[in-house]
Scaffold this active site. Structure first.
Site, PDB file in Angstrom:
ATOM      1  N   LYS A 238      13.483  17.279   6.488  1.00  0.00           N
ATOM      2  CA  LYS A 238      13.000  18.654   6.412  1.00  0.00           C
ATOM      3  C   LYS A 238      12.856  19.140   4.980  1.00  0.00           C
ATOM      4  O   LYS A 238      11.914  19.831   4.644  1.00  0.00           O
ATOM      5  CB  LYS A 238      13.950  19.564   7.192  1.00  0.00           C
ATOM      6  CG  LYS A 238      13.539  21.033   7.212  1.00  0.00           C
ATOM      7  CD  LYS A 238      12.240  21.239   7.955  1.00  0.00           C
ATOM      8  CE  LYS A 238      11.708  22.648   7.830  1.00  0.00           C
ATOM      9  NZ  LYS A 238      10.264  22.698   8.120  1.00  0.00           N
TER      10      LYS A 238
ATOM     11  N   ASN B 111      25.861  14.425  -0.608  1.00  0.00           N
ATOM     12  CA  ASN B 111      24.420  14.647  -0.539  1.00  0.00           C
ATOM     13  C   ASN B 111      23.916  14.744  -1.968  1.00  0.00           C
ATOM     14  O   ASN B 111      24.457  15.501  -2.762  1.00  0.00           O
ATOM     15  CB  ASN B 111      24.138  15.954   0.213  1.00  0.00           C
ATOM     16  CG  ASN B 111      22.649  16.223   0.360  1.00  0.00           C
ATOM     17  OD1 ASN B 111      21.830  15.333   0.139  1.00  0.00           O
ATOM     18  ND2 ASN B 111      22.308  17.431   0.733  1.00  0.00           N
ATOM     19  N   GLY B 112      22.896  13.952  -2.306  1.00  0.00           N
ATOM     20  CA  GLY B 112      22.355  13.997  -3.665  1.00  0.00           C
ATOM     21  C   GLY B 112      22.239  12.608  -4.246  1.00  0.00           C
ATOM     22  O   GLY B 112      22.164  11.622  -3.514  1.00  0.00           O
TER      23      GLY B 112
ATOM     24  N   LYS C 172      -0.530  18.008   9.308  1.00  0.00           N
ATOM     25  CA  LYS C 172       0.232  18.154  10.561  1.00  0.00           C
ATOM     26  C   LYS C 172      -0.022  16.952  11.447  1.00  0.00           C
ATOM     27  O   LYS C 172       0.893  16.391  12.026  1.00  0.00           O
ATOM     28  CB  LYS C 172      -0.174  19.428  11.328  1.00  0.00           C
ATOM     29  CG  LYS C 172       0.230  20.758  10.752  1.00  0.00           C
ATOM     30  CD  LYS C 172       1.695  21.010  10.708  1.00  0.00           C
ATOM     31  CE  LYS C 172       2.348  20.467   9.489  1.00  0.00           C
ATOM     32  NZ  LYS C 172       2.560  21.284   8.344  1.00  0.00           N
TER      33      LYS C 172
ATOM     34  N   HIS D 238     -20.344  12.031  -0.262  1.00  0.00           N
ATOM     35  CA  HIS D 238     -19.948  11.358  -1.502  1.00  0.00           C
ATOM     36  C   HIS D 238     -18.941  10.241  -1.228  1.00  0.00           C
ATOM     37  O   HIS D 238     -18.262   9.789  -2.133  1.00  0.00           O
ATOM     38  CB  HIS D 238     -19.385  12.372  -2.489  1.00  0.00           C
ATOM     39  CG  HIS D 238     -20.381  13.406  -2.893  1.00  0.00           C
ATOM     40  ND1 HIS D 238     -21.437  13.135  -3.736  1.00  0.00           N
ATOM     41  CD2 HIS D 238     -20.536  14.696  -2.515  1.00  0.00           C
ATOM     42  CE1 HIS D 238     -22.187  14.217  -3.881  1.00  0.00           C
ATOM     43  NE2 HIS D 238     -21.647  15.188  -3.144  1.00  0.00           N
TER      44      HIS D 238
ATOM     45  N   CYS E  92      20.642  14.565   3.154  1.00  0.00           N
ATOM     46  CA  CYS E  92      21.682  14.235   4.114  1.00  0.00           C
ATOM     47  C   CYS E  92      22.286  15.561   4.565  1.00  0.00           C
ATOM     48  O   CYS E  92      22.037  16.600   3.968  1.00  0.00           O
ATOM     49  CB  CYS E  92      22.762  13.395   3.451  1.00  0.00           C
ATOM     50  SG  CYS E  92      22.093  12.009   2.533  1.00  0.00           S
TER      51      CYS E  92
ATOM     52  N   GLU F   4       1.679  13.689  10.043  1.00  0.00           N
ATOM     53  CA  GLU F   4       3.138  13.603   9.968  1.00  0.00           C
ATOM     54  C   GLU F   4       3.822  13.541  11.336  1.00  0.00           C
ATOM     55  O   GLU F   4       4.880  12.936  11.455  1.00  0.00           O
ATOM     56  CB  GLU F   4       3.749  14.679   9.075  1.00  0.00           C
ATOM     57  CG  GLU F   4       3.624  16.082   9.564  1.00  0.00           C
ATOM     58  CD  GLU F   4       4.164  17.093   8.557  1.00  0.00           C
ATOM     59  OE1 GLU F   4       5.089  16.783   7.814  1.00  0.00           O
ATOM     60  OE2 GLU F   4       3.636  18.215   8.540  1.00  0.00           O
TER      61      GLU F   4
ATOM     62  N   TRP G 178      20.348  10.023   5.229  1.00  0.00           N
ATOM     63  CA  TRP G 178      18.905   9.729   5.282  1.00  0.00           C
ATOM     64  C   TRP G 178      18.592   8.910   4.036  1.00  0.00           C
ATOM     65  O   TRP G 178      18.617   9.431   2.926  1.00  0.00           O
ATOM     66  CB  TRP G 178      18.129  11.037   5.262  1.00  0.00           C
ATOM     67  CG  TRP G 178      16.717  10.959   5.757  1.00  0.00           C
ATOM     68  CD1 TRP G 178      16.268  11.373   6.963  1.00  0.00           C
ATOM     69  CD2 TRP G 178      15.579  10.458   5.061  1.00  0.00           C
ATOM     70  NE1 TRP G 178      14.915  11.155   7.055  1.00  0.00           N
ATOM     71  CE2 TRP G 178      14.469  10.592   5.913  1.00  0.00           C
ATOM     72  CE3 TRP G 178      15.378   9.885   3.810  1.00  0.00           C
ATOM     73  CZ2 TRP G 178      13.184  10.200   5.560  1.00  0.00           C
ATOM     74  CZ3 TRP G 178      14.100   9.484   3.452  1.00  0.00           C
ATOM     75  CH2 TRP G 178      13.030   9.651   4.329  1.00  0.00           C
TER      76      TRP G 178
ATOM     77  N   GLU H 261      -4.255  21.070   5.614  1.00  0.00           N
ATOM     78  CA  GLU H 261      -3.004  21.340   6.320  1.00  0.00           C
ATOM     79  C   GLU H 261      -3.067  20.789   7.753  1.00  0.00           C
ATOM     80  O   GLU H 261      -2.099  20.210   8.248  1.00  0.00           O
ATOM     81  CB  GLU H 261      -2.720  22.852   6.299  1.00  0.00           C
ATOM     82  CG  GLU H 261      -1.552  23.329   7.134  1.00  0.00           C
ATOM     83  CD  GLU H 261      -0.208  22.721   6.760  1.00  0.00           C
ATOM     84  OE1 GLU H 261      -0.100  21.998   5.754  1.00  0.00           O
ATOM     85  OE2 GLU H 261       0.748  22.943   7.526  1.00  0.00           O
TER      86      GLU H 261
ATOM     87  N   ARG I 100      17.203  17.826   9.764  1.00  0.00           N
ATOM     88  CA  ARG I 100      16.897  17.335   8.426  1.00  0.00           C
ATOM     89  C   ARG I 100      16.387  15.899   8.441  1.00  0.00           C
ATOM     90  O   ARG I 100      15.828  15.433   7.463  1.00  0.00           O
ATOM     91  CB  ARG I 100      18.165  17.362   7.583  1.00  0.00           C
ATOM     92  CG  ARG I 100      18.601  18.753   7.308  1.00  0.00           C
ATOM     93  CD  ARG I 100      20.045  18.790   6.911  1.00  0.00           C
ATOM     94  NE  ARG I 100      20.306  20.081   6.342  1.00  0.00           N
ATOM     95  CZ  ARG I 100      20.566  20.303   5.060  1.00  0.00           C
ATOM     96  NH1 ARG I 100      20.686  19.325   4.220  1.00  0.00           N
ATOM     97  NH2 ARG I 100      20.749  21.509   4.623  1.00  0.00           N
TER      98      ARG I 100
HETATM   99  C1  F6R Z   1       4.982  19.391   5.948  1.00  0.00           C
HETATM  100  C2  F6R Z   1       6.185  19.834   5.274  1.00  0.00           C
HETATM  101  C3  F6R Z   1       6.373  19.442   3.852  1.00  0.00           C
HETATM  102  C4  F6R Z   1       6.955  20.619   3.050  1.00  0.00           C
HETATM  103  C5  F6R Z   1       7.282  20.170   1.618  1.00  0.00           C
HETATM  104  C6  F6R Z   1       7.747  21.334   0.769  1.00  0.00           C
HETATM  105  O1  F6R Z   1       4.925  19.880   7.252  1.00  0.00           O
HETATM  106  O2  F6R Z   1       7.020  20.476   5.846  1.00  0.00           O
HETATM  107  O3  F6R Z   1       5.184  18.984   3.289  1.00  0.00           O
HETATM  108  O4  F6R Z   1       6.022  21.645   3.050  1.00  0.00           O
HETATM  109  O5  F6R Z   1       8.271  19.187   1.653  1.00  0.00           O
HETATM  110  O6  F6R Z   1       8.885  21.921   1.311  1.00  0.00           O
HETATM  111  P1  F6R Z   1       9.346  23.374   0.886  1.00  0.00           P
HETATM  112  O7  F6R Z   1       8.295  24.318   1.351  1.00  0.00           O
HETATM  113  O8  F6R Z   1      10.662  23.572   1.570  1.00  0.00           O
HETATM  114  O9  F6R Z   1       9.457  23.378  -0.609  1.00  0.00           O
END
Ligand code: F6R
Length: 639
Positions: free
Chosen positions: A634, A125-126, A516, A535, A28, A519, A100, A512, A53
């Site tokens: 985020k 937050n938490g 992308k 496989h 949040c 998501e 959130w 990766e 976020r």
């Molecule tokens: C994907 C993404 C997430 C973060 C993951 C770790 O695009 O952003 O998979 O990589 O939540 O976040 P950090 O790097 O902040 O520990």
């Protein structure tokens, strides 16, 4: 919580309810402050800077002449703004929040702030782990609950203390003694129109020192347009904040001085700067970001170990016998690339294990004093990664820890013994891009630094550094593919599935790329090592299935070619992202995207970029919210 503090009738309730799961919340956003002018517009502006976020509802509470005023709305901050236009609020002290939810419905009643008996308002937050038990106790005391959240107990607990007389500060200090879990909170009371009290416990919170007042926020980006001076609270700190001054108390109640730090973030860093989306801006920032990783950290064909990793690093690296990297999501995928580098005989030649934090922490890993534990994180706040770092510190204090992190003053940079800052600048788009490429550059420097202590030749080090220094330019070349990839997006956007293939260190790049895509475009995309195709996943391939292959010009390319033939034989549509040196049999079902010619070793840093661009354009073509994809936040600060 110690059940003996409660009447016997309540003890069983407490034991039972403690077994239940609390509501879980991810990142949040909190802003609060006391100003000499109306604080509400300042707070709402700050809240908007935390939009990245991800959130589902927003709210504001302030101390007005009528008492506590509170407005909450489901949906975007824009909706809250409209509500404020209809019901204007003016006050010197206030708190705002974006929520959130992962458990407990997104709804107006669950949105923050939560108000207790029109006297106390709280944003949080938490997670309050013992909230169910506290709820039971507070109900006995005739407090009514109007939400499903854990936060509401905080409002009532503070109120219970505050009603007994005394200051808001002491009410909060006493109330937090009852809380278990992670929380950053900001609290106001109806009797204190020029005061807020804020607490940090395992969830980030900073004080921003402004010209016209003092503020708190979940991170500096919220306040960067009004100040660049920040005080980072420690766990357990309680801050008593007024317009002209503030006092910080530590967890024992002792008054403490926390240093004022000047942030080098600028308001431009947290604006889109002419791009349509933050993600687009951040993709295009990668050449400069990678240059910053290398600036001042390499010289004359050598890694400057002390400048890059700190003055204890050389000694630590010399005694390191193995590397364990721990991270989540995109940061985990950069670690998977690094494993190829670390284990290469000609580079570090060191055993390297890579794990997802949420798995590693629960499998009772054996800790070794001569293993270097590496924690990779853009935010430095990811709860699972942080928990692993603390596990190592507690379980094997003599082991060494390092974080590769983008956020100075984050929890990980404070907890780890060594820090390598990736200096990518604020990453606002939820989908990580420049964090990934800067982590890779950092991990290559770490590989070289370890290699130097393990017999890697000076010639090899110098060669790799020459290659690394070409990366910013190669990234610029890769960005020139933007137009070509945009043209592919509409067709791609009609698909519901996609398969990404890679071999060797391009396999994590396939992972990766697929992350992308899923998501932000919501297309189901899977990454596979190309050799695994037959496989299992080959069964999925038909004319509807786009298959994306990353094909650098390395020794594995012939093998990859035969994997790709298997795809074409099943009429799968092939999109090959290939170095110009790779010879590819073209037919009408194969599209080749020519990548910049770059040294194979550092190719993953460059070759991820076209995959980021493809995902971006497909998401735009599908009309998705690129910067705030559904259901994602985020930074995941709770488990
Ligand atoms: C994907 C993404 C997430 C973060 C993951 C770790 O695009 O952003 O998979 O990589 O939540 O976040 P950090 O790097 O902040 O520990």
């Amino acid at each position: 919580m110690d059940g003996d503090r409660f009447p016997p009738s309540l003890r069983k309730v407490i034991t039972d309810v403690l077994k239940q799961q609390p509501e879980k919340k991810i990142m949040c956003g909190i802003v609060g402050g006391v100003s000499n002018t109306n604080v509400i517009p300042i707070l709402i502006d700050g809240l908007e800077r935390l939009e990245y976020r991800g959130y589902d509802s927003a709210g504001v509470a302030a101390v007005t002449p009528e008492g506590i005023s509170c407005l909450r709305r489901l949906g975007k901050i824009e909706v809250l703004r409209e509500a404020l236009e209809e019901n204007p609020m003016s006050a010197l002290a206030g708190i705002v929040h974006t929520r959130w939810a992962t458990h407990g419905k997104p709804s107006e009643k669950n949105a923050h702030p939560h108000v207790s008996q029109a006297a106390i308002a709280v944003v949080h937050n938490g997670i309050i782990e013992n909230h169910v038990a506290l709820r039971a106790v507070l109900r006995e005391k005739a407090y009514e609950f109007s939400s499903d959240t854990d936060t509401e107990v905080i409002a009532h607990l503070v109120n219970e203390q505050w009603k007994g007389g005394g200051s808001l500060l002491s009410a909060v200090q006493n109330a937090v003694q009852e809380l278990e879990g992670a929380y950053s909170i900001a609290v106001i009371s109806k009797n204190d129109p020029e005061n807020i009290v804020a607490v940090r416990m395992k969830s980030p919170l900073v004080i921003g020192i402004g010209k016209n007042g003092n503020f708190v926020a979940s991170d500096v980006s919220a306040l960067i347009s009004i100040t660049n001076q920040f005080v980072y609270l420690e766990d357990g700190d309680v801050a008593d904040i007024y317009q002209a001054h503030f006092v910080v108390y530590d967890k024992t109640g002792k008054k403490v001085e926390r240093p004022i730090k000047v942030s080098d973030l600028s308001p431009e860093d947290v604006s889109r700067g002419g791009f349509l989306h933050f993600m687009q801006k951040e993709i295009h920032e990668q050449p400069d970001a990678v240059s910053r990783v290398l600036d001042g950290r390499v010289k004359d064909g050598k890694v400057l170990i002390e400048e890059a990793f700190g003055n204890k690093a050389a000694k630590i690296f010399a005694r390191t016998e193995a590397v364990q990297i721990i991270a989540c999501g995109t940061s985990h995928y950069s670690s998977l690339v690094a494993r190829y580098w670390m284990e290469m005989e000609s580079l570090a030649d060191i055993p390297c294990h890579v794990d997802v934090a949420s798995e590693w922490r629960y499998r009772n890993p054996r800790l070794h004093s001569r293993t270097l534990y590496v924690f990779i994180s853009q935010s430095g706040e990811t709860a699972d990664t942080l928990a692993c770092l603390n596990m190592v510190k507690e379980g094997k204090p003599e082991a060494h820890t390092i974080t590769i992190c983008n956020v100075p003053e984050s929890s990980m940079t404070r907890e780890a013994e060594l820090t390598f800052l990736t200096k990518a600048g604020a990453e606002i788009g939820v989908a990580s891009t420049k964090a990934f490429t800067t982590q890779l550059a950092a991990l290559m420097l770490l590989t070289l630094a370890l290699g130097r202590t393990r017999g890697m030749t000076a010639k090899k080090e110098a060669e790799v550094i020459v290659s690394l220094l070409t990366v910013p330019e190669k990234l610029r070349e890769a960005l020139l593919l933007d137009g070509e990839l945009r043209l592919l997006a509409p067709g791609f956007g009609k698909k519901e599935h996609a398969l990404y293939l890679g071999r060797g260190s391009e396999y994590p790049i396939a992972l990766e790329g697929s992350l992308k895509m899923k998501e932000i475009s919501y297309i189901h995309a899977e990454g596979y090592p190309a050799g695994e195709l037959k496989h299992g996943p080959l069964a999925l391939v038909n004319e509807e299935m786009p298959v994306i292959a990353v094909a650098p010009n390395d020794v594995l390319v012939e093998k990859l070619q035969s994997n790709l033939k298997e795809v074409r034989a099943r009429n799968g549509q092939l999109f090959i992202f290939a170095s110009p040196d790779v010879k590819i049999d073209l037919d009408e079902g194969t599209t080749v995207i020519a990548l910049p010619r770059v040294d194979e070793l550092v190719a993953p840093i460059v070759y991820v970029v076209p995959l980021q661009l493809l995902a971006y354009h497909v998401a735009v073509a599908r009309g998705n919210n690129v910067d705030q994809p559904r259901n994602l936040a985020k930074s995941v600060t709770v488990e």
